[in-house]
Design an enzyme around this catalytic site. Structure first.
Site, PDB file in Angstrom:
ATOM      1  N   VAL A   7      -0.072  -1.660   0.971  1.00 58.85           N
ATOM      2  CA  VAL A   7       0.864  -1.650   2.097  1.00 58.85           C
ATOM      3  C   VAL A   7       0.850  -0.263   2.727  1.00 58.85           C
ATOM      4  CG1 VAL A   7       3.247  -1.965   2.815  1.00 58.85           C
ATOM      5  CG2 VAL A   7       2.301  -3.414   1.005  1.00 58.85           C
ATOM      6  N   LYS A   8       0.497  -0.248   4.012  1.00 56.55           N
ATOM      7  CA  LYS A   8       0.379   1.041   4.716  1.00 56.55           C
ATOM      8  C   LYS A   8       1.686   1.309   5.456  1.00 56.55           C
ATOM      9  CE  LYS A   8      -3.340   3.357   7.220  1.00 56.55           C
ATOM     10  NZ  LYS A   8      -4.440   3.134   8.155  1.00 56.55           N
ATOM     11  N   LEU A   9       2.244   2.476   5.181  1.00 59.99           N
ATOM     12  CA  LEU A   9       3.576   2.827   5.694  1.00 59.99           C
ATOM     13  C   LEU A   9       3.510   4.171   6.400  1.00 59.99           C
ATOM     14  CD1 LEU A   9       5.234   1.927   2.309  1.00 59.99           C
ATOM     15  CD2 LEU A   9       5.746   0.718   4.447  1.00 59.99           C
ATOM     16  N   THR A  36      -7.121  -0.384   7.587  1.00 61.89           N
ATOM     17  CA  THR A  36      -6.934  -0.873   8.960  1.00 61.89           C
ATOM     18  C   THR A  36      -5.683  -0.184   9.502  1.00 61.89           C
ATOM     19  OG1 THR A  36      -5.454  -2.729   8.415  1.00 61.89           O
ATOM     20  CG2 THR A  36      -7.824  -3.160   8.276  1.00 61.89           C
TER      21      THR A  36
END
Ligand code: E4P
Length: 219
Positions: A83-85, A27
């Site tokens: 965790v998207k960074l 997402t």
């Protein structure tokens, strides 16, 4: 090759999860806004229950301190949260901390092989080079995937997976598979396109017509 879908739409995720072919979900803030979901944390919680594989949830802060707090909050949602960074200096600092804690990470908005090298050095689980958005600028998105795959192969100690993102059509998928990308994330519409071939439809229509004529049944 792992298949992820790039959507925050619960109905689409449920529908495609039933195929048994989905390995994960990605997402981003735009997809979350498009989904109309009222509560981001609840949305990700629900997706994590539908899909046991990695579910990427993106931080929204730009600064290191807030980004780290957001990353820690997101990581608590479920063990399959990734965790998207963003691929920024602070994003990679947070990535390194998450990686030291064995929390899965997806470093996003990667547009160069050097950036992908940095993400791998920061211990990212996945790096997301954006093919379609590079193509839109007149550059070659698939060449970037090929470059990153080659560079990572040169250094077996780098175990970051190449997650081909911003996929726009089936040819992107085909070329990513030929190059050897570890993962591809695609919009549901592209995944559905992969099933279809006109000769399959034509062949099936012929078989069904002949079967009718035979007067036979299986059950
Ligand atoms: C990847 O994680 C991104 O969410 C996505 O692939 C971006 O795709 P777009 O360029 O079609 O928005």
């Amino acid at each position: 090759m792992k298949f992820f879908i790039d959507t925050a739409d619960i109905k689409e995720i449920q529908e495609l999860a039933a195929s048994g072919l989905l390995d994960g979900v990605t997402t981003n803030p735009s997809l979350v806004a498009k989904s109309g979901a009222a509560n981001f944390i609840e949305l990700i919680t629900e997706i994590c229950k539908i899909i046991p594989g990695p579910v990427s949830a993106e931080v929204a802060a730009m600064d290191y301190e807030t980004m780290l707090k957001e990353a820690e909050r997101l990581a608590k949602i479920a063990s399959n949260v990734t965790v998207k960074l963003p691929l920024t200096y602070d994003g990679l600092r947070v990535c390194k901390i998450m990686s030291n804690q064995k929390i899965m990470t997806n470093v996003t908005l990667c547009f160069s092989a050097n950036q992908a090298l940095l993400a791998a050095k920061a211990g990212a689980t996945f790096v997301s080079p954006f093919i379609g958005r590079l193509d839109d600028t007149g550059a070659d998105g698939l060449q970037l995937i090929a470059d990153i795959v080659q560079i990572y192969r040169n250094y077996p100690e780098l175990d970051t997976q190449v997650l081909a993102a911003s996929i726009r059509h089936p040819v992107h998928m085909l070329e990513c598979a030929k190059i050897g990308a570890d993962v591809a994330t695609m919009p549901p519409s592209v995944l559905k396109q992969l099933f279809h071939h006109p000769l399959t439809d034509k062949g099936l229509a012929g078989f069904m017509a002949d079967w009718q004529k035979s007067g036979q049944t299986i059950l």
